[in-house]
Motif scaffolding. Structure first.
Motif, PDB file in Angstrom:
ATOM      1  N   UNK A   1       0.858  -1.288  -0.091  1.00 39.94           N
ATOM      2  CA  UNK A   1       0.151   0.280  -0.051  1.00 39.94           C
ATOM      3  C   UNK A   1       0.858   1.122   0.011  1.00 39.94           C
ATOM      4  N   UNK A   2       0.498   2.304  -0.608  1.00 43.80           N
ATOM      5  CA  UNK A   2       1.365   3.389  -1.038  1.00 43.80           C
ATOM      6  C   UNK A   2       0.502   4.419  -0.140  1.00 43.80           C
ATOM      7  N   UNK A   3       1.114   4.983   1.115  1.00 43.22           N
ATOM      8  CA  UNK A   3       0.422   6.104   1.947  1.00 43.22           C
ATOM      9  C   UNK A   3       0.736   7.251   1.332  1.00 43.22           C
ATOM     10  N   UNK A   4      -0.379   7.944   1.597  1.00 38.08           N
ATOM     11  CA  UNK A   4      -0.551   9.526   1.022  1.00 38.08           C
ATOM     12  C   UNK A   4      -0.162  10.671   2.229  1.00 38.08           C
ATOM     13  N   UNK A   5       1.000  11.021   1.888  1.00 34.52           N
ATOM     14  CA  UNK A   5       1.377  11.971   3.216  1.00 34.52           C
ATOM     15  C   UNK A   5       1.341  13.430   2.732  1.00 34.52           C
ATOM     16  N   UNK A   6       1.106  14.428   3.515  1.00 37.05           N
ATOM     17  CA  UNK A   6       0.918  15.749   3.288  1.00 37.05           C
ATOM     18  C   UNK A   6       2.037  16.388   4.261  1.00 37.05           C
ATOM     19  N   UNK A   7       2.988  17.263   3.579  1.00 38.14           N
ATOM     20  CA  UNK A   7       4.014  17.796   4.410  1.00 38.14           C
ATOM     21  C   UNK A   7       3.889  19.395   4.258  1.00 38.14           C
ATOM     22  N   UNK A   8       3.614  19.786   5.396  1.00 30.68           N
ATOM     23  CA  UNK A   8       3.670  21.541   5.365  1.00 30.68           C
ATOM     24  C   UNK A   8       4.673  22.084   6.170  1.00 30.68           C
ATOM     25  N   UNK A   9       5.609  22.654   5.338  1.00 30.63           N
ATOM     26  CA  UNK A   9       6.864  23.299   5.852  1.00 30.63           C
ATOM     27  C   UNK A   9       7.406  24.395   5.068  1.00 30.63           C
ATOM     28  N   UNK A  10       7.499  25.407   5.689  1.00 26.11           N
ATOM     29  CA  UNK A  10       7.773  26.691   4.839  1.00 26.11           C
ATOM     30  C   UNK A  10       9.253  26.762   4.481  1.00 26.11           C
ATOM     31  N   UNK A  11      10.294  26.218   5.091  1.00 26.18           N
ATOM     32  CA  UNK A  11      11.788  25.986   4.858  1.00 26.18           C
ATOM     33  C   UNK A  11      12.160  25.219   3.439  1.00 26.18           C
ATOM     34  N   UNK A  12      12.368  25.805   2.512  1.00 27.88           N
ATOM     35  CA  UNK A  12      12.520  24.760   1.238  1.00 27.88           C
ATOM     36  C   UNK A  12      13.703  23.855   1.375  1.00 27.88           C
ATOM     37  N   UNK A  13      14.634  24.360   2.179  1.00 24.17           N
ATOM     38  CA  UNK A  13      15.771  23.625   2.618  1.00 24.17           C
ATOM     39  C   UNK A  13      15.347  22.145   3.300  1.00 24.17           C
ATOM     40  N   UNK A  14      14.253  22.391   3.838  1.00 21.99           N
ATOM     41  CA  UNK A  14      13.885  20.854   4.782  1.00 21.99           C
ATOM     42  C   UNK A  14      12.658  20.369   4.084  1.00 21.99           C
ATOM     43  N   UNK A  15      11.818  21.457   3.334  1.00 17.81           N
ATOM     44  CA  UNK A  15      10.650  20.784   2.663  1.00 17.81           C
ATOM     45  C   UNK A  15      10.978  19.732   1.214  1.00 17.81           C
ATOM     46  N   UNK A  16      11.749  20.405   0.563  1.00 15.16           N
ATOM     47  CA  UNK A  16      12.383  19.534  -0.711  1.00 15.16           C
ATOM     48  C   UNK A  16      12.814  18.384  -0.491  1.00 15.16           C
ATOM     49  N   UNK A  17      14.051  18.231   0.324  1.00 18.58           N
ATOM     50  CA  UNK A  17      14.855  16.978   0.400  1.00 18.58           C
ATOM     51  C   UNK A  17      13.939  16.069   1.097  1.00 18.58           C
ATOM     52  N   UNK A  18      13.313  16.588   2.419  1.00 19.85           N
ATOM     53  CA  UNK A  18      12.387  15.736   2.841  1.00 19.85           C
ATOM     54  C   UNK A  18      11.136  15.053   2.098  1.00 19.85           C
ATOM     55  N   UNK A  19      10.690  15.955   1.358  1.00 19.36           N
ATOM     56  CA  UNK A  19       9.446  15.124   0.355  1.00 19.36           C
ATOM     57  C   UNK A  19      10.116  14.318  -0.529  1.00 19.36           C
ATOM     58  N   UNK A  20      11.306  14.656  -1.247  1.00 17.29           N
ATOM     59  CA  UNK A  20      12.056  13.668  -2.071  1.00 17.29           C
ATOM     60  C   UNK A  20      12.459  12.449  -1.453  1.00 17.29           C
ATOM     61  N   UNK A  21      13.067  12.480  -0.253  1.00 13.86           N
ATOM     62  CA  UNK A  21      13.268  11.308   0.558  1.00 13.86           C
ATOM     63  C   UNK A  21      12.030  10.422   0.986  1.00 13.86           C
ATOM     64  N   UNK A  22      11.111  11.185   1.316  1.00 12.53           N
ATOM     65  CA  UNK A  22       9.663  10.199   1.552  1.00 12.53           C
ATOM     66  C   UNK A  22       9.146   9.366   0.342  1.00 12.53           C
ATOM     67  N   UNK A  23       9.445  10.021  -0.991  1.00  2.17           N
ATOM     68  CA  UNK A  23       9.116   9.595  -2.303  1.00  2.17           C
ATOM     69  C   UNK A  23       9.630   8.460  -2.399  1.00  2.17           C
ATOM     70  N   UNK A  24      11.268   8.515  -2.266  1.00  2.00           N
ATOM     71  CA  UNK A  24      12.103   7.465  -2.802  1.00  2.00           C
ATOM     72  C   UNK A  24      11.742   6.234  -1.735  1.00  2.00           C
TER      73      UNK A  24
END
Length: 230
Positions: A1-24
């Motif tokens: 099962x592929x879970x659907x997550x919603x990341x709410x974070x204003x700092x791109x230095x955290x938001x972008x790599x965290x989202x990418x790692x979660x997708x991986x």
């Protein structure tokens, strides 16, 4: 099962790599940069877990979490915060958060907490799966993970519901805080006795006639809590 997550974070230095790692790691991830726009998306439903930064521009994460719970959204919330003080954690738990992780964090820690929360949400005792529990004017349908008080649906956070469900399968037992931390919070290293007390207070406010004189969830001084459905 592929879970659907919603990341709410204003700092791109955290938001972008965290989202990418979660997708991986196999999750479907959507993102937002502020609380107001995120609320409109989350209220539409469809997410399995929300990762919510506390220090957002405009409406902060605690206010966002509180508004979600008041609107009946019971999706688990993992708070991301630079504030490690007990009072700040308590504010988040009172607002309905299920867990938190302190910045700066390692991705493996975030991933472990996500897995633990999703495991709790998905885990249902087979023997209890199709039972309806009633005590006083409260009705709990474990097949639907739904709670009513009288004719009104009660909105519980994921951890409040898991705590209530644990009480339901252990009626009359004195449950020490360390046992609740071990079996409901799955021994999370940052969970503490105060965490249990905050969630008990939340349940009492939502389920008891008088949270100051609880009938169902009683304190056993020096030992823990007892759920008395009779």
């Amino acid at each position: 099962m592929s879970y659907r997550l919603f990341l709410i974070e204003d700092e791109p230095g955290i938001r972008v790599p965290l989202a990418d790692n979660l997708r991986v790691a196999g999750y479907k991830v959507e993102t937002a940069e502020d609380g107001e726009s995120a609320l409109q998306v989350v209220l539409g439903g469809g997410f399995d877990l929300i990762l919510l930064d506390v220090l957002l521009p405009g409406k902060d994460g605690v206010a966002v979490c509180d508004e979600l719970r008041r609107n009946g959204v019971d999706t688990p919330v993992l708070m991301l915060t630079v504030k490690a003080a007990v009072e700040d954690r308590v504010r988040g738990f009172v607002a309905g958060a299920d867990d938190y992780v302190t910045k700066p964090f390692e991705f493996v820690e975030v991933l472990a907490r996500i897995k633990a929360i999703l495991r709790r949400s998905a885990s249902r005792d087979v023997l209890e799966a199709e039972r309806v529990h009633e005590f006083g004017d409260v009705r709990v349908d474990t097949a639907r993970a739904a709670v009513w008080r009288g004719d009104e649906r009660v909105s519980l956070s994921a951890m409040e519901y898991e705590l209530l469900r644990y009480f339901l399968v252990h009626p009359g037992e004195v449950l020490p805080r360390n046992r609740l931390l071990r079996e409901v919070w799955l021994g999370q290293p940052d969970a503490e006795s105060r965490t249990v007390d905050v969630h008990i207070t939340g349940l009492r406010k939502k389920l008891e006639q008088s949270s100051g004189r609880p009938r169902w969830i009683r304190t056993v001084r020096g030992k823990g809590y007892r759920f008395s459905p009779e």
